[in-house]
Every structure is written in structure tokens, then in C-alpha cells.
Design a protein around this motif. Structure first.
Motif, PDB file in Angstrom:
ATOM      1  N   ASP A  33       0.863  -1.169   0.000  1.00 43.60           N
ATOM      2  CA  ASP A  33       0.000   0.000   0.000  1.00 43.60           C
ATOM      3  C   ASP A  33       0.908   1.229   0.000  1.00 43.60           C
ATOM      4  OD1 ASP A  33      -2.163  -1.635   2.398  1.00 43.60           O
ATOM      5  OD2 ASP A  33      -2.263  -1.643   0.214  1.00 43.60           O
ATOM      6  N   MET A  34       0.440   2.314  -0.598  1.00 44.50           N
ATOM      7  CA  MET A  34       1.274   3.501  -0.768  1.00 44.50           C
ATOM      8  C   MET A  34       0.634   4.709  -0.111  1.00 44.50           C
ATOM      9  SD  MET A  34       3.896   2.395  -2.372  1.00 44.50           S
ATOM     10  CE  MET A  34       4.670   3.958  -2.760  1.00 44.50           C
ATOM     11  N   GLY A  35       1.489   5.581   0.391  1.00 46.85           N
ATOM     12  CA  GLY A  35       0.989   6.799   1.016  1.00 46.85           C
ATOM     13  C   GLY A  35       1.866   7.994   0.689  1.00 46.85           C
ATOM     14  N   TRP A  36       1.257   9.154   0.778  1.00 49.21           N
ATOM     15  CA  TRP A  36       1.982  10.420   0.698  1.00 49.21           C
ATOM     16  C   TRP A  36       1.840  11.126   2.046  1.00 49.21           C
ATOM     17  CZ3 TRP A  36       5.142  12.078  -3.093  1.00 49.21           C
ATOM     18  CH2 TRP A  36       5.055  11.437  -4.341  1.00 49.21           C
ATOM     19  N   PHE A  37       2.960  11.488   2.615  1.00 49.49           N
ATOM     20  CA  PHE A  37       3.018  12.218   3.867  1.00 49.49           C
ATOM     21  C   PHE A  37       3.582  13.606   3.596  1.00 49.49           C
ATOM     22  CE2 PHE A  37       2.417   8.926   7.196  1.00 49.49           C
ATOM     23  CZ  PHE A  37       2.441   7.789   6.409  1.00 49.49           C
ATOM     24  N   ARG A  38       3.388  14.494   4.538  1.00 52.50           N
ATOM     25  CA  ARG A  38       4.033  15.797   4.454  1.00 52.50           C
ATOM     26  C   ARG A  38       4.430  16.253   5.849  1.00 52.50           C
ATOM     27  NH1 ARG A  38      -1.074  19.639   2.617  1.00 52.50           N
ATOM     28  NH2 ARG A  38      -2.250  19.558   4.595  1.00 52.50           N
ATOM     29  N   GLN A  39       5.470  17.069   5.880  1.00 52.88           N
ATOM     30  CA  GLN A  39       5.917  17.651   7.138  1.00 52.88           C
ATOM     31  C   GLN A  39       6.317  19.093   6.902  1.00 52.88           C
ATOM     32  OE1 GLN A  39       9.017  15.532   9.256  1.00 52.88           O
ATOM     33  NE2 GLN A  39       8.338  16.425  11.183  1.00 52.88           N
ATOM     34  N   ALA A  40       5.624  19.981   7.578  1.00 55.00           N
ATOM     35  CA  ALA A  40       5.937  21.402   7.509  1.00 55.00           C
ATOM     36  C   ALA A  40       6.845  21.756   8.684  1.00 55.00           C
ATOM     37  CB  ALA A  40       4.652  22.212   7.564  1.00 55.00           C
TER      38      ALA A  40
END
Length: 120
Positions: A33-40
Motif C-alpha cells: 500500500d502507498m501513502g503520501w506524507f508531508r511535514q511542515a
């Protein structure tokens, strides 16, 4: 194992669009399974969008629903995140990740990240 490389980040004005791509190496991409994360800066990393191994289910964090679309192409060993109507608060480093434990579970493999900056 799988190795992940993101591309497609950059600087865009508010209201604009970007498409992030994640290229995978390894022979078993369609098992993950694939995911996109982000961190500001100064914030915790958050899961933005995720998709199951066959594309049958997707997840979006509330703040991006209706604006972002996650997709994958198992034949090309790639995943993408189409981002429309971008807002300054979308500014972050975006990471592609692969999970062996479910699209809302723990993620095991990570790319190096790509910067997305949205100017107002």
C-alpha cells in the motif's frame, strides 16, 4: 524491499497545481500500500493520502479532500499525487512511503522527500 524516489515538487502560486510522482524499484511494488506524507517546519508529519495495493481504497486527510488525488500504476511501479487548488498551508516536504501493514498502518519504506512551496 522497495526503494522510492519522489519528484515533481517546486514553487507554485496559491490556486495552482503540482503533480508529485514516486518511482519505485524492486519487483514487488504491487504488494505494498502507498501513502503520501508531508511535514511542515515545526509540525508533525501527517498522512495526506493513501491508496491500497490494487487501488481499491483511498484515504485523504480532511484538509485536502476534493483538491488532491492519489493514484498508482503497478505496471510502471509508480504512485502519484495530483494537487490542485494549492494553498500556502500545503507548503511542506512531501514524502512517498510504502506499507506492508495496511494503507492506514505503519509505513516501512520512505523516499527522500520533495519540497512543495505555495506562495500567497
Amino acid at each position: 524491499q522497495v526503494q522510492l524516489v519522489e519528484s515533481g515538487g517546486g514553487l507554485v502560486q496559491a490556486g495552482g497545481s503540482l503533480r508529485l510522482s514516486c518511482a519505485a524499484s524492486g519487483r514487488t511494488f504491487n504488494r505494498y500500500d502507498m501513502g503520501w506524507f508531508r511535514q511542515a517546519p515545526g509540525k508533525e508529519r501527517e498522512l495526506v493520502a493513501a491508496i491500497t495495493w490494487n487501488g481499491g481504497r483511498t484515504y485523504y486527510v480532511d484538509s485536502v479532500k476534493g483538491r488532491f488525488t492519489i493514484s498508482r500504476d503497478n505496471a510502471k511501479k509508480s504512485a502519484s499525487l495530483q494537487m490542485n487548488s494549492l494553498k500556502p498551508e500545503d507548503t511542506a516536504v512531501y514524502y512517498c512511503a510504502a506499507s506492508e501493514g495496511g494503507y492506514l498502518g505503519e509505513y516501512n519504506y520512505w523516499g527522500q522527500g520533495t519540497q512543495v512551496t505555495v506562495s500567497s
